[in-house]
Motif scaffolding. Sequence first.
Motif, mmCIF file in Angstrom:
data_model
loop_
_atom_site.group_PDB
_atom_site.id
_atom_site.type_symbol
_atom_site.label_atom_id
_atom_site.label_comp_id
_atom_site.label_asym_id
_atom_site.label_seq_id
_atom_site.Cartn_x
_atom_site.Cartn_y
_atom_site.Cartn_z
ATOM 1 N N PRO A 443 -10.052 9.131 4.451
ATOM 2 C CA PRO A 443 -9.851 8.168 3.364
ATOM 3 C C PRO A 443 -9.237 6.878 3.880
ATOM 4 O O PRO A 443 -8.602 6.854 4.934
ATOM 5 N N MET A 444 -9.378 5.801 3.117
ATOM 6 C CA MET A 444 -8.807 4.508 3.488
ATOM 7 C C MET A 444 -7.966 3.964 2.332
ATOM 8 O O MET A 444 -8.365 4.035 1.169
ATOM 9 N N VAL A 445 -6.809 3.415 2.679
ATOM 10 C CA VAL A 445 -5.943 2.740 1.712
ATOM 11 C C VAL A 445 -5.936 1.246 2.022
ATOM 12 O O VAL A 445 -5.704 0.839 3.174
ATOM 13 N N VAL A 446 -6.182 0.427 1.015
ATOM 14 C CA VAL A 446 -6.131 -1.030 1.135
ATOM 15 C C VAL A 446 -4.752 -1.498 0.685
ATOM 16 O O VAL A 446 -4.312 -1.176 -0.425
ATOM 17 N N GLU A 447 -4.062 -2.243 1.547
ATOM 18 C CA GLU A 447 -2.746 -2.801 1.222
ATOM 19 C C GLU A 447 -2.898 -4.295 0.935
ATOM 20 O O GLU A 447 -3.584 -5.022 1.677
ATOM 21 N N ILE A 448 -2.232 -4.786 -0.127
ATOM 22 C CA ILE A 448 -2.320 -6.192 -0.534
ATOM 23 C C ILE A 448 -0.909 -6.765 -0.604
ATOM 24 O O ILE A 448 -0.047 -6.232 -1.303
ATOM 25 N N HIS A 449 -0.672 -7.851 0.122
ATOM 26 C CA HIS A 449 0.689 -8.392 0.177
ATOM 27 C C HIS A 449 1.043 -9.207 -1.058
ATOM 28 O O HIS A 449 0.194 -9.620 -1.840
ATOM 29 N N GLY A 450 2.340 -9.451 -1.204
ATOM 30 C CA GLY A 450 2.847 -10.263 -2.305
ATOM 31 C C GLY A 450 2.857 -11.733 -1.954
ATOM 32 O O GLY A 450 2.347 -12.165 -0.930
ATOM 33 N N GLY A 451 3.463 -12.498 -2.811
ATOM 34 C CA GLY A 451 3.570 -13.939 -2.569
ATOM 35 C C GLY A 451 3.025 -14.776 -3.721
ATOM 36 O O GLY A 451 3.775 -15.171 -4.600
ATOM 37 N N PRO A 452 1.743 -15.104 -3.690
ATOM 38 C CA PRO A 452 0.747 -14.749 -2.680
ATOM 39 C C PRO A 452 0.860 -15.581 -1.401
ATOM 40 O O PRO A 452 0.148 -15.342 -0.432
ATOM 41 N N HIS A 453 1.804 -16.570 -1.416
ATOM 42 C CA HIS A 453 1.889 -17.499 -0.281
ATOM 43 C C HIS A 453 2.783 -16.900 0.808
ATOM 44 O O HIS A 453 3.920 -17.337 1.035
ATOM 45 N N ALA A 454 2.261 -15.898 1.459
ATOM 46 C CA ALA A 454 2.917 -15.185 2.556
ATOM 47 C C ALA A 454 1.790 -14.688 3.447
ATOM 48 O O ALA A 454 0.628 -15.083 3.262
ATOM 49 N N MET A 455 2.086 -13.824 4.408
ATOM 50 C CA MET A 455 0.987 -13.318 5.235
ATOM 51 C C MET A 455 1.332 -11.966 5.831
ATOM 52 O O MET A 455 2.488 -11.655 6.114
ATOM 53 N N TYR A 456 0.301 -11.140 6.000
ATOM 54 C CA TYR A 456 0.387 -9.959 6.840
ATOM 55 C C TYR A 456 0.169 -10.394 8.282
ATOM 56 O O TYR A 456 -0.382 -11.474 8.548
ATOM 57 N N GLY A 457 0.574 -9.533 9.213
ATOM 58 C CA GLY A 457 0.339 -9.901 10.603
ATOM 59 C C GLY A 457 0.867 -8.890 11.589
ATOM 60 O O GLY A 457 0.998 -7.697 11.288
ATOM 61 N N PHE A 458 1.198 -9.401 12.756
ATOM 62 C CA PHE A 458 1.543 -8.566 13.907
ATOM 63 C C PHE A 458 3.037 -8.219 13.900
ATOM 64 O O PHE A 458 3.796 -8.694 14.735
ATOM 65 N N THR A 459 3.422 -7.401 12.938
ATOM 66 C CA THR A 459 4.793 -6.916 12.877
ATOM 67 C C THR A 459 4.775 -5.430 12.566
ATOM 68 O O THR A 459 3.755 -4.899 12.100
ATOM 69 N N PHE A 460 5.881 -4.758 12.839
ATOM 70 C CA PHE A 460 5.950 -3.334 12.550
ATOM 71 C C PHE A 460 6.069 -3.129 11.046
ATOM 72 O O PHE A 460 6.877 -3.770 10.384
ATOM 73 N N PHE A 461 5.253 -2.207 10.511
ATOM 74 C CA PHE A 461 5.241 -1.959 9.077
ATOM 75 C C PHE A 461 5.357 -0.462 8.855
ATOM 76 O O PHE A 461 4.405 0.282 9.022
ATOM 77 N N HIS A 462 6.551 -0.035 8.487
ATOM 78 C CA HIS A 462 6.833 1.397 8.340
ATOM 79 C C HIS A 462 5.889 2.060 7.336
ATOM 80 O O HIS A 462 5.309 3.120 7.619
ATOM 81 N N GLU A 463 5.722 1.451 6.163
ATOM 82 C CA GLU A 463 4.876 2.045 5.125
ATOM 83 C C GLU A 463 3.460 2.306 5.630
ATOM 84 O O GLU A 463 2.895 3.386 5.411
ATOM 85 N N MET A 464 2.878 1.332 6.309
ATOM 86 C CA MET A 464 1.511 1.507 6.805
ATOM 87 C C MET A 464 1.444 2.568 7.895
ATOM 88 O O MET A 464 0.481 3.351 7.956
ATOM 89 N N GLN A 465 2.456 2.604 8.768
ATOM 90 C CA GLN A 465 2.462 3.618 9.819
ATOM 91 C C GLN A 465 2.607 5.026 9.231
ATOM 92 O O GLN A 465 2.030 5.988 9.756
ATOM 93 N N VAL A 466 3.355 5.151 8.143
ATOM 94 C CA VAL A 466 3.476 6.450 7.467
ATOM 95 C C VAL A 466 2.117 6.896 6.948
ATOM 96 O O VAL A 466 1.722 8.060 7.101
ATOM 97 N N LEU A 467 1.371 5.982 6.347
ATOM 98 C CA LEU A 467 0.044 6.325 5.837
ATOM 99 C C LEU A 467 -0.903 6.707 6.980
ATOM 100 O O LEU A 467 -1.667 7.680 6.869
#
Length: 669
Positions: A443-467
Amino acid sequence: MTVHHMKKTTRGIAAEDLFRIHFVSDPQFSPDGKKVIFVQKTIDHEREYRSHLFLLSLADGSVKQWTFGKSKDTFPRWSPDGKTIAFLSNRSGKPQIWRLPADGGEARQLTFLKNGVRQLCWSPNGRFLIALTSLGKEETLKEHEEKNKNEKEKRKLTPLIVERLQYKSDAAGFRDDKQDVLIRIDAETGEMQALTNGDDEIISFAISPDGQTVAFAANRSEDPDFTFTRDIFLLDIDSGKTTKITDGNGFFASLSWSPDGKMLAAIGHELEYLGATLNRVWTFDIPSGEKRALTANWDVHVGDAMVGDMHSGAPSPGLIWNKEGNGLYFLASERGRVNLYHVALDGTITPSVIGDFHLYGLSIHPHHHMAVAAISDPTHIGDLYAVSLRDGRRDKLTNANEELEKELSFSKPESFSYPSRDGWDIQGWLMKPLHLEDGQKVPMVVEIHGGPHAMYGFTFFHEMQVLAAKGYAVLFTNPRGSHGYGQTFVNAVRGDYGGMDYEDIMSGVEYALAHFHFIDETRLGVTGGSYGGFMTNWIVGHTDRFKAAVTQRSISNWLSFYGVSDIGYFFTEWEVGCNVWENPERLWHHSPLKYVKNIRTPLLILHSEKDYRCPIEQAEQLFISLKHLKRETKLVRFPEANHDLSRNGPPTLRLERLNHIVGWFEKYL
C-alpha cells in the motif's frame, strides 16, 4: 556517516522511538573559537521534554553536558569575553535569564519576571544584556518581578473582555492586554530598565557594535489588527529617542548589524504577494538612509521553509555578517533543500554549504572561514558538523543518536520530478517500505504538507519513517503554493485552493503508480495537516481513489474559519480571495464541507482541543456531517495541545497521534 539501510539485522523505527531521540540545535561558538555550546532536547522517563546545554571542545572533540535536571535550558549566548554564558531556563517557572560561569560552577538566576523572557543578547562590553519580555499596560518592571510563586493559584476567576480583532494566538493563547517590552539588564546585579513603552509585537532586536543603539522590528501602526507590517526602529539607549528607518509597507525580522555599525541587515519583504511573498536579504545604510534588497533578482526564498517533525522551533541563525563586513551568510530554501549561501553587498550570491540536506542551525567561527552547522537529512536525525565556508566540506562533530541509529534501518526517499496536468514541473519523493521483496505489492500513503507556503524536502521525518517501517510506500510532493520553486510557483495556489494544487498531488499519485510497480493501486491512503488537512478533506470529497484517509488539524469550512481562527479574518481573504460578506458563495465553493455527501472514504479526524489556528469546530462540523450521513469516520480530540501537536506537542499525545494514524491505515489498507 554510515547508514544501515535495508540491513536485516536492524529494524525500522517505531512510533515509541520518539522517546529515545535526542534533538540537537542552536550551536554557538565561543569568542575565541575553541568551543561550541549547544542545546540538546530529550524526552525523559516522565514523558516530558527536557533540554540542556552541552559543551563541545574543538581541540579534542569531547562533548560534556553542562546543565542537568528537569528544566528546559535553551538559547545559550556567550558573553563577549567568553567567561560567562547567559541562557534561558524554566527551572524556576517561566523562562528566565540565568548566568553560568564558563569555567564551571553553579548557574545564577538573573531575572524574576512574571511573564518570563523570550530572547536575549549581550552588549558588546558585556556589562548588560538586552532582553524581551511582556507587561500589562499598567504594569511596571518593579511590580512585575516574580515574588509570589503561587500567583497562579491565587488568581481569581474572571471573564475575558475582548475588544480587539486579534485577541488570540495559537502559540500564546488568549491575549490579556500584555505588550512586548525591551529591557536593559545589568549583567552583575540584575537591575532592570525598560527601554520601550510597550509594542504589539517585537519579533527581532539587535544591539549595535558600539553598544549605543538597539534596532528592533515591531508593528507600531495606529491599528495593528489591520496592518501586517513590521517596521525597523533604532533606539538610542542613553536618550531613549526612537527613529523609524522603514516606510511602513514591509515585514522585516532577523536584524543584524555590520561589524562597523554603519549598516543594518534584515530578512523580509514588502507584502507584494501578501503571505506568499518570498523573503529577501535587505540592507539599510544608517548614515545615508539607503535601503537595498540584495537578493531581489534571485527567485529563491530566504530562510528555512522546511516542514518536519524533528526540528520545528529550533532558533534560526538569521543573518550573519562575514568578518570583513562586505557580505552576509544566510539560509535559503530551494527544491527541498535548506542550504547556506553568501551574498556580497554588490548582490553577488555564492553557495557556501549545499547538498541534499536540511541545515537548521549555524554559528560561524570568529576568526576562520569555518562554521558549526546543525544538519539533518532523510536518513539522519540531526547532528553538528564542522563545515568549511570555502569548499563546503563537512566533518561530523556529534553523534547524538548513535545508539538508536545503530539499531535502525531508514528508508531513503527517491527524489523525482513529474509534469502536472497543465505541464508544470512538480517535485516529489517516494519512500520505499523497508525490506521490500521482489514481486511484492504494498500500500501507499500520500502525505500533504501544511502552510501551504512551506515545503517538504531532505530532512528526517519520523512519521514517514514509521510508515515505511510498517510496510507502506510513502509519497510526498511540493504542489504549487510550496516554497522552493520561485515566486510565481508559491503564489499560484492563492485563490485556487482545491484547483491545480489538487491536480499536482493527483498527478504525483499517477506518476508513482506508473513508475514504482510495487505499489498496489487498490490500497492507497492519504493524510495531511493544516492546509494538508484541508487538501485531504478536499481529495476524499472529489475522488474515491483512496481507500483510507486521515485528516489532521484541518480546515473544512472557510465561512466559519474566517471568524474562529486566530488568523482567519485576514488569511481567508489573502488565500481564498474574499471575506464572508462580499462573496460567501466563493468561500463555500472552496470548503470541503460542501462536498461531504461525496465522501465515501473512511476518514479519521485528528484535532487538538486548543488549536486556535484551525479550531476544533472545523473537525466537529466534518465529523457530525459524516456521522449523520452514516459514513465511516472517527474523531480523536487531543487535550492540552494546539496546532503544533505533531512537532512540539505533549510527547504522550504525539505518540497517541502516530498510533492512531498507523492503526487507521492498518485497518483499511
